[in-house]
Write an enzyme that holds these catalytic residues in place. Sequence first.
Site: not given
Length: 627
Positions: A25, A219, A350-351
């Site tokens: 990331e 994120c 994502n999440e």
Amino acid sequence: MTTITVHPPKPGAKINPQMWGVFFEDINFGADGGLYAELVKNRSFSFPDPMMGWHKISPSKARGALSVQGDDPYAVQHPRYLRLQSQGTDVFGVANEGFRGIGLKAGEAYRLTLRLRCLSGTPALRVALYGENGAVLEQTELSGLAGAWEERSLELRPAATDPKAKLYLLMVGAGAVDIDFVSLFPVNTWKQRPGGLRADMVQALADLRPGFLRFPGGCIVEGSELDKRYQWKNTIGPAEQRPLLINRWNYEFLHRPAPDYFQSFGLGFYEYFLLCEDIGAAPMPILNCGMACQFNSGELVPLTDLDPFIQDALDLIAFANGPATSEWGAKRAAMGHPEPFNLTMLGIGNEQWGPQYIERLERFVTAFRAQHPEIKLIASAGPEPADERFQYLWPKFRDLGVDIVDEHCYARPDWFFANTHRYDAYDRAGPKVFFGEYAAQSDKMVSVDNRNTLECALGEAAYMTGLERNADVVVMASYAPLFAHKDAWQWTPDLLWVDNLAVVRTPNYYVQQMFCHNRGDTVLPTEVSGTAPGTVFASAARDDVTGEIILKIVHRGAAPGYADIVLDAVTPVHARQIVLSGEPGATNTFADPARIAPLPAPVVIVGPKLSLPLKPNAFTVVRIKTG
């Protein structure tokens, strides 16, 4: 006395060849200022503050002016450029500070490229590298500047090594010059690709031999708001045509602000795919599902407007796998790769959590089952490994027939030691598990005091033995985050720490490397007895090519011990081992980068058994040839 018994005649599940991988990331200046080898910050004056990273250089005798202009730019995606005007009484110009300095190595070649346009006069442009102490490390001049935009380039070789150098652009003579897209790269990038990746950072990845690479986040995939999400189509094509985007880690943490953190996308989806190919890792892209980060705005795309997000995902398959004669395959071929990248899996979200996620995920699943049933879809189980969000999602994933579920956990080492049996009771018929983000926290999550200690690495190693033992359920796993710049990080701990000239491999890195290099192909049942619970953890696998038994042992004890290794129905004839050990709180640093590193150690074979000393606080891998 500890006894570890391995049962080669009773082989278990096959281990996914892609079992152990890495997760990238763009956090901690992992891309711009890190893996992407560009040394100039704000090279196209596109930051909201167009002069961020640049400083005026105006000696006392100089008479000049600088301004940021926007008419007739070099590239419409970057509509601003710098104009220098000088009366020629002395040099006049600007300096770029780089990413917490510009790291230069003595005698190595660095290629500068920039776009120039001379509006009046016949000035030259002096290009210089200055060291942190003000010494000139190299300089030369560009003359004969044209009246229309042109690309100019030259090679610089600094006379000394300096981690905090600066780049100077100085007008010599009277006139006016426009400057844009100023770029400085080491010639020695990974595989010597112009405008490529930082060689020592990629080498650290290649040395892991990871099974897969998950990208581009994290994120940043979601964005704090949807207009700040990662959009892969903006990251392909010529670098100067890729629009800038603020990095959400620019403003996420009040205690670690990074106002100069933006995404140039010089490291884009094409480069990620190419990197995967280079290091032998399967590509695992993660795409936005129509939801912004739920820790931030939680902004949602209405279901009626979700089709463009689904189409982006379908187009990505075409870009990665389509023939060079197809629309998206032609774009890949135009960048230099006519052959497909053989993408086999894709993450959606994502999440994410809650019914809104399931509603959107269902639309993706329906589209992919109809058009690309060969692609395995990865769904997110949220940010925690067992909370109510997690419990809500798992039954939904079974109903949807999701292929793989991405679970995350950041916790103290004790959690990892205590949960080595987490997957023993998982449903063998359900979706497979990707343990996609994890790292033991020496203090607590988001704490600036977290360190990459050996204790944390041992907790992760113990947990990974449980993942290996349950390879029929867990098919992939990756530590996160991957990189951090020591002068520009937002999150710790991280697998690899870098400054502008060096890479430090943490104890956690060596645990990952030892698993990657010693994966094995088939699980062998393993039992540990004769020791206090929670002290010794073990798993075993067979290398189907060499026939070796690969035994992994974590010894958490503070005192030395011994283990008898008993191999059911086979006899050891030769064994070799490597051991990672030291003080629990020890870390590797830039001053002492190899304080904790794996070392070979002898193994004693006593009849049908192996007698193995167990060092305190140690992770050991033993490869055993049998008769």
